[in-house]
Design a protein around this motif. Structure first.
Motif, short mmCIF file in Angstrom:
data_model
loop_
_atom_site.label_atom_id
_atom_site.label_comp_id
_atom_site.label_asym_id
_atom_site.label_seq_id
_atom_site.Cartn_x
_atom_site.Cartn_y
_atom_site.Cartn_z
N ILE A 1 21.59 48.54 -32.72
CA ILE A 1 22.05 49.21 -31.50
C ILE A 1 23.56 49.35 -31.61
N CYS B 1 20.38 43.33 -19.52
CA CYS B 1 19.89 42.81 -20.81
C CYS B 1 19.42 41.37 -20.67
N PRO B 2 18.15 41.08 -20.98
CA PRO B 2 17.64 39.72 -20.83
C PRO B 2 18.22 38.75 -21.84
N CYS C 1 23.18 40.50 -24.47
CA CYS C 1 23.84 41.06 -25.66
C CYS C 1 25.12 41.81 -25.28
N TYR C 2 25.15 42.36 -24.07
CA TYR C 2 26.32 43.11 -23.61
C TYR C 2 27.17 42.22 -22.73
N CYS D 1 18.86 40.16 -29.74
CA CYS D 1 18.16 41.25 -29.05
C CYS D 1 16.65 41.06 -29.10
N LEU D 2 16.00 41.26 -27.96
CA LEU D 2 14.54 41.12 -27.83
C LEU D 2 13.81 42.44 -28.07
N GLU D 3 14.54 43.50 -28.35
CA GLU D 3 13.98 44.83 -28.62
C GLU D 3 13.16 45.35 -27.45
N CYS D 4 13.61 45.05 -26.24
CA CYS D 4 12.88 45.49 -25.05
C CYS D 4 13.16 46.95 -24.72
N GLY D 5 14.32 47.47 -25.13
CA GLY D 5 14.65 48.87 -24.88
C GLY D 5 15.30 49.14 -23.54
N SER D 6 15.54 48.12 -22.74
CA SER D 6 16.11 48.32 -21.40
C SER D 6 17.46 49.00 -21.44
N CYS D 7 18.30 48.61 -22.37
CA CYS D 7 19.65 49.20 -22.42
C CYS D 7 19.59 50.67 -22.80
N TRP E 1 20.15 53.70 -30.35
CA TRP E 1 19.18 52.61 -30.41
C TRP E 1 18.09 52.92 -31.41
FE1 SF4 Z 1 19.21 43.61 -24.53
FE2 SF4 Z 1 16.77 44.72 -24.52
FE3 SF4 Z 1 18.91 46.20 -25.19
FE4 SF4 Z 1 18.04 44.26 -26.85
S1 SF4 Z 1 16.94 46.16 -26.28
S2 SF4 Z 1 20.19 44.66 -26.27
S3 SF4 Z 1 17.33 42.69 -25.36
S4 SF4 Z 1 18.49 45.26 -23.16
#
Ligand code: SF4
Length: 98
Positions: free
Chosen positions: A25, A46-47, A50-51, A66-72, A84
């Motif tokens: 990312i 971000c859980p 990371c930011y 990073c948990l690869e959740c995709g929220s960001c 990303w």
């Molecule tokens: Fe954080 Fe999820 Fe983005 Fe990874 S993908 S940086 S865990 S918000």
């Protein structure tokens, strides 16, 4: 008896294989975070934290946990300032189930 386990303890079970020098990312235009973004939502959504909002108004990103959740990727819709992609095969988060 079932002992309660909090989220931090569960996250601690995960393991990461960091692809050194190849973060998956990237903030496309870091200056935009400081000068144009009023919310800096990534710094609290971000859980994995990371930011980070810095004292000078900039945002720094360290993807190692990073948990690869995709929220960001989703939440940065104001400026689409996040590049990303999933980590290369064999790298990234290793979730522990159970
Ligand atoms: Fe954080 Fe999820 Fe983005 Fe990874 S993908 S940086 S865990 S918000």
């Amino acid at each position: 008896m079932n002992a309660a386990v909090n989220v931090e303890e569960k996250l601690f079970q995960n393991r990461y294989r960091v692809d050194a020098g190849r973060p998956h990312i990237r903030i496309k235009q870091p200056d935009l975070c400081r000068t144009e973004c009023g919310t800096q939502s990534c710094t609290y959504v971000c859980p994995a934290s990371c930011y980070k909002a810095e004292g000078n108004g900039s945002v720094t990103l360290i993807t190692d946990g990073c948990l690869e959740c995709g929220s960001c990727r989703i939440i940065c819709n104001e400026h689409a300032n996040v590049a990303w992609e999933y980590p290369r095969g064999g790298y990234g988060v290793l979730f522990k189930f159970g």
